[in-house]
Write an enzyme that holds these catalytic residues in place. Sequence first.
Site, short mmCIF file in Angstrom:
data_model
loop_
_atom_site.label_atom_id
_atom_site.label_comp_id
_atom_site.label_asym_id
_atom_site.label_seq_id
_atom_site.Cartn_x
_atom_site.Cartn_y
_atom_site.Cartn_z
N ASP A 13 23.71 -30.05 25.04
CA ASP A 13 24.25 -29.72 26.36
C ASP A 13 23.10 -29.62 27.35
O ASP A 13 21.94 -29.91 27.01
CB ASP A 13 25.14 -28.46 26.30
CG ASP A 13 24.35 -27.17 26.11
OD1 ASP A 13 23.10 -27.23 25.98
OD2 ASP A 13 24.97 -26.09 26.09
N CYS A 70 21.67 -26.83 21.78
CA CYS A 70 22.20 -26.15 22.96
C CYS A 70 21.22 -25.04 23.30
O CYS A 70 20.10 -25.03 22.77
CB CYS A 70 23.63 -25.66 22.74
SG CYS A 70 23.86 -24.44 21.44
N THR A 72 21.08 -21.70 22.69
CA THR A 72 20.73 -20.86 21.54
C THR A 72 20.84 -21.59 20.21
O THR A 72 20.30 -21.12 19.21
CB THR A 72 21.68 -19.65 21.46
OG1 THR A 72 23.02 -20.17 21.34
CG2 THR A 72 21.56 -18.76 22.68
N HIS A 103 17.82 -26.54 -0.47
CA HIS A 103 18.87 -25.80 -1.14
C HIS A 103 20.27 -26.07 -0.58
O HIS A 103 21.25 -25.91 -1.31
CB HIS A 103 18.60 -24.28 -1.05
CG HIS A 103 17.50 -23.84 -1.97
ND1 HIS A 103 17.29 -22.51 -2.30
CD2 HIS A 103 16.57 -24.54 -2.66
CE1 HIS A 103 16.26 -22.41 -3.14
NE2 HIS A 103 15.79 -23.62 -3.37
N HIS A 138 21.88 -26.27 -6.95
CA HIS A 138 22.26 -26.20 -5.54
C HIS A 138 23.44 -27.12 -5.25
O HIS A 138 24.29 -26.80 -4.42
CB HIS A 138 21.06 -26.54 -4.66
CG HIS A 138 19.89 -25.65 -4.93
ND1 HIS A 138 19.93 -24.30 -4.71
CD2 HIS A 138 18.67 -25.91 -5.48
CE1 HIS A 138 18.78 -23.76 -5.07
NE2 HIS A 138 18.00 -24.72 -5.56
C1 RB5 Z 1 25.01 -22.68 28.00
O1 RB5 Z 1 24.77 -21.79 29.02
C2 RB5 Z 1 24.94 -21.98 26.65
O2 RB5 Z 1 26.00 -21.08 26.51
C3 RB5 Z 1 24.91 -22.97 25.51
O3 RB5 Z 1 23.84 -23.83 25.68
C4 RB5 Z 1 24.76 -22.41 24.12
O4 RB5 Z 1 23.67 -21.54 24.04
C5 RB5 Z 1 25.99 -21.87 23.51
O5 RB5 Z 1 26.01 -21.41 22.37
#
Ligand code: RB5
Length: 149
Positions: A13, A70, A72, A103, A138
């Site tokens: 994203d 993304c 996080t 694993h 595994h």
């Molecule tokens: C976008 O602001 C953010 O929510 C997305 O990149 C991600 O971290 C969602 O889990």
Amino acid sequence: MTDQLAPVIIGCDHAAFELKEKIKTLLRDRGIQVEDVGTTGGASVDYPDYGKQVAAQVSEGRFGRGILLCGTGLGMSMVANRFSGVRAALCHDLFGAIMSRKHNDANILVLGGRVTGDILAAEIVAAWLDTPFEGGRHQKRLDQFNSGV
Ligand code: RB5
């Protein structure tokens, strides 16, 4: 044995667009063909739109490996792991990246563009690509959940 040159499908994203572009360069420098589903810039988009495209193609066997990014890495992980046969691993360090292959035979690597710096991310991608699955006990454990729980 893992095919280190197998094509990789990648998606992100807006929060990880720049990191995705750097990882694409890293992959291509290794001689790996890259299928990029987007996003294509920094404008705000919804991560499930991209996570679903990558996870579906890995789930259906069109690509053996994928990379999702993304902000996080959490949202992409949640989306990808809903798909049958997908084992998506959110990795923040080298140990996790290596173990996710040894694993867990992770077939999608997930990174957080707002969490992991470019240099560490590149190291994680390289380690993840280079580390084979150990199989054996595994594989038995993967079989216990590969067809659902
Ligand atoms: C976008 O602001 C953010 O929510 C997305 O990149 C991600 O971290 C969602 O889990």
